[in-house]
Design an enzyme around this catalytic site. Structure first.
Site, PDB file in Angstrom:
ATOM      1  N   ARG A 175      38.759  33.610  32.719  1.00 50.15           N
ATOM      2  CA  ARG A 175      39.687  33.648  33.845  1.00 50.15           C
ATOM      3  C   ARG A 175      40.521  32.366  33.892  1.00 50.15           C
ATOM      4  O   ARG A 175      40.143  31.349  33.297  1.00 50.15           O
ATOM      5  CB  ARG A 175      38.902  33.784  35.156  1.00 50.15           C
ATOM      6  CG  ARG A 175      38.057  35.051  35.260  1.00 50.15           C
ATOM      7  CD  ARG A 175      38.910  36.277  35.460  1.00 50.15           C
ATOM      8  NE  ARG A 175      39.607  36.228  36.746  1.00 50.15           N
ATOM      9  CZ  ARG A 175      40.560  37.081  37.090  1.00 50.15           C
ATOM     10  NH1 ARG A 175      40.946  38.025  36.262  1.00 50.15           N
ATOM     11  NH2 ARG A 175      41.148  36.987  38.277  1.00 50.15           N
TER      12      ARG A 175
ATOM     13  N   ASP B  80      49.399  36.340  34.251  1.00 49.61           N
ATOM     14  CA  ASP B  80      49.195  35.206  35.150  1.00 49.61           C
ATOM     15  C   ASP B  80      49.217  33.839  34.483  1.00 49.61           C
ATOM     16  O   ASP B  80      49.900  32.932  34.950  1.00 49.61           O
ATOM     17  CB  ASP B  80      47.874  35.368  35.904  1.00 49.61           C
ATOM     18  CG  ASP B  80      47.815  36.639  36.722  1.00 49.61           C
ATOM     19  OD1 ASP B  80      48.712  37.486  36.583  1.00 49.61           O
ATOM     20  OD2 ASP B  80      46.860  36.798  37.491  1.00 49.61           O
TER      21      ASP B  80
ATOM     22  N   TYR C 221      38.842  39.584  47.621  1.00 58.53           N
ATOM     23  CA  TYR C 221      39.879  39.130  46.702  1.00 58.53           C
ATOM     24  C   TYR C 221      40.648  37.998  47.380  1.00 58.53           C
ATOM     25  O   TYR C 221      40.898  38.039  48.582  1.00 58.53           O
ATOM     26  CB  TYR C 221      40.843  40.267  46.338  1.00 58.53           C
ATOM     27  CG  TYR C 221      41.856  39.857  45.299  1.00 58.53           C
ATOM     28  CD1 TYR C 221      41.542  39.880  43.947  1.00 58.53           C
ATOM     29  CD2 TYR C 221      43.126  39.400  45.667  1.00 58.53           C
ATOM     30  CE1 TYR C 221      42.458  39.473  42.985  1.00 58.53           C
ATOM     31  CE2 TYR C 221      44.049  38.988  44.724  1.00 58.53           C
ATOM     32  CZ  TYR C 221      43.709  39.029  43.389  1.00 58.53           C
ATOM     33  OH  TYR C 221      44.618  38.614  42.445  1.00 58.53           O
TER      34      TYR C 221
ATOM     35  N   GLU D 149      39.026  45.433  30.283  1.00 65.16           N
ATOM     36  CA  GLU D 149      40.325  44.928  30.728  1.00 65.16           C
ATOM     37  C   GLU D 149      41.166  44.486  29.534  1.00 65.16           C
ATOM     38  O   GLU D 149      42.362  44.759  29.451  1.00 65.16           O
ATOM     39  CB  GLU D 149      40.090  43.766  31.695  1.00 65.16           C
ATOM     40  CG  GLU D 149      41.275  43.351  32.508  1.00 65.16           C
ATOM     41  CD  GLU D 149      40.896  42.323  33.575  1.00 65.16           C
ATOM     42  OE1 GLU D 149      41.809  41.913  34.315  1.00 65.16           O
ATOM     43  OE2 GLU D 149      39.707  41.935  33.677  1.00 65.16           O
TER      44      GLU D 149
ATOM     45  N   GLY E  79      52.820  39.595  35.969  1.00 67.26           N
ATOM     46  CA  GLY E  79      51.661  40.367  35.532  1.00 67.26           C
ATOM     47  C   GLY E  79      50.844  39.648  34.473  1.00 67.26           C
ATOM     48  O   GLY E  79      49.739  40.079  34.143  1.00 67.26           O
TER      49      GLY E  79
END
Length: 435
Positions: free
Chosen positions: A206, A173, A86, A400, A171
């Site tokens: 993303r 992003d 990560y 998610e 939270g």
């Protein structure tokens, strides 16, 4: 009687939480998120409380082991054996060199404060297990210190609200709320940007490379001035409505905790009231919801996002009727999406699969369901959302997030808070006295 679908959901959700259990805490997801995340653990504890009270307590206490001397609860507690999995990792933050940091490696950043709320709910569902372990007495001082950190070091606007100094702290992003502020931030960090996240999720889902460049630049700035909130040197400082609503809700929970262990609840009740009142400075009457305030330029950000609806979780919210109207209108639930979109469906830059720029998140929909019930409004819609959340979680392997209109899954799968919150809704429906 428990239906076959309910039994399948319960078994599958428990399997995800067991799979992601790391011995002292739960990973958000084993591939994409290999460490412990702060607000994830708060949401995860809400599901764990239904299956293992001791483990739910341990989830939160393991997070408190990463608390700094100044009271902050860090965004991430790192597993150093997974530092390459990560980015940025523990080697970027070097937190153990900081005099205020704990011996375990963490970020210097924070996340929304849902922890006291989670702790109270963990206690409330099984007070015998909590009392046996002395849970509330142990966590109360840490949670008080955490909230004091927010009040003394993060009131950057001087109006009683906490500010976030990085999009990661919200939270959410890459929410459209941050676009204007991020446009003033360089996208040329010194640190080499690795993207291990792209091994586990499609790049189209993303944040972009340019966004990551700005994220890293801001992280470097904060790290390089010693994570010192009082210097006033941060390029990104915003008051976020969801962050502050969760703080206020957690202050109410701290009042309950204090009362339960023989402490004075009044300071927490007073702060919850002050926070609720201060949130009114973030209300945009034209948008009909709350929005972020850019502290560095002193202006509201005119974007209608899910963050501005989350204050519905607070009783005595002055603009609740207006926010409910916006929520039930065409930008959010008016045309019957499966779950609550993270951004106004009518916005020109709405993107249904792009992280926080449109998709529906399970934790946000859970909060909206809770908010509708706090306000005593639209119970039929709350039930519809709860049913959709559970069905989509099971059908798609606990994703998610989803496309709010089509229900298509996005992001990683076997996501812990999706499993935990679907289980929480299921168990609430099965509780005595419910339909």
């Amino acid at each position: 009687m428990t239906s076959p679908v309910s039994a399948d959901l319960a078994a599958a959700a428990v399997a995800v939480l067991n799979k992601n259990w790391a011995g002292s805490h739960t990973l958000p997801a084993t591939g994409l998120y290999p460490h412990q995340w702060s607000w994830d653990s708060g949401f995860i504890a809400l599901g764990l409380r239904h299956i293992d009270a001791d483990r739910a307590q341990q989830e939160l206490e393991s997070l408190l082991n990463g608390q700094w001397e100044d009271g902050r609860l860090p965004q991430i507690i790192y597993d150093v054996t997974r530092d390459d999995d990560y980015s940025p990792g523990a080697s970027f933050w070097k937190s153990t060199d900081h005099p205020d940091a704990p011996i375990v490696p963490t970020t210097g950043l924070i996340q929304p404060p849902n922890h006291a709320w989670a702790a109270w709910e963990v206690h409330r569902i099984n007070p015998d297990a909590s009392t046996r372990n002395g849970f509330l007495n142990r966590v109360y001082p840490n949670l008080v210190a955490w909230h004091e950190y927010l009040g003394t070091r993060r009131d950057r606007g001087g109006r009683g609200l906490a500010s976030v100094v990085h999009p990661w702290e919200s939270g959410m992003d890459n929410s459209p709320l941050w676009d204007e502020a991020l446009a003033r931030v360089p996208d040329t960090p010194k640190h080499e940007i690795r993207r291990p996240d792209l091994q586990h999720a499609d790049a189209a889902e993303r944040p972009s490379a340019k966004e990551y460049g700005r994220f890293f630049w801001l992280a470097e700035q904060y790290r390089d001035h010693g994570c010192d909130d009082l210097l006033g040197e941060d390029s990104f400082v915003l008051e976020d409505p969801a962050f502050n609503a969760l703080w206020a809700r957690s202050e109410l929970a701290l009042a309950d905790i204090a009362r339960s262990i023989g402490k004075d609840p009044m300071p927490h009740e007073a702060r919850a009231q002050l926070l609720t009142e201060a949130l009114e400075t973030l209300f945009d009457s034209e948008l009909g919801l709350y929005t972020a305030r850019d502290v560095n330029i002193g202006a509201l950000v005119r974007k209608a996002t899910i963050s501005g609806i989350i204050p519905l979780i607070l009783p005595q919210l002055r603009q609740a009727e207006s926010v409910l109207g916006t929520l039930m209108g065409p930008g959010f639930l008016g045309d019957g999406p499966y779950m609550v979109p993270s951004y106004d469906l009518r916005a020109e830059d709405f993107e249904p699969a792009q992280y926080w720029r449109g998709p529906a998140w399970f934790n946000m929909t859970w909060l909206v369901i809770f908010g509708l019930r706090v306000q005593g409004a639209h119970e039929q819609e709350a039930q519809r959302l709860a049913a959709n959340l559970q069905q989509l979680a099971l059908e798609h392997g606990f994703p998610e997030y989803i496309d709010p209109v089509t229900g298509a899954p996005h992001g990683t799968r076997n996501f812990s808070w999706t499993a935990a919150l679907s289980l929480d809704l299921l168990r609430a429906e099965q509780a005595p006295g419910t339909d």
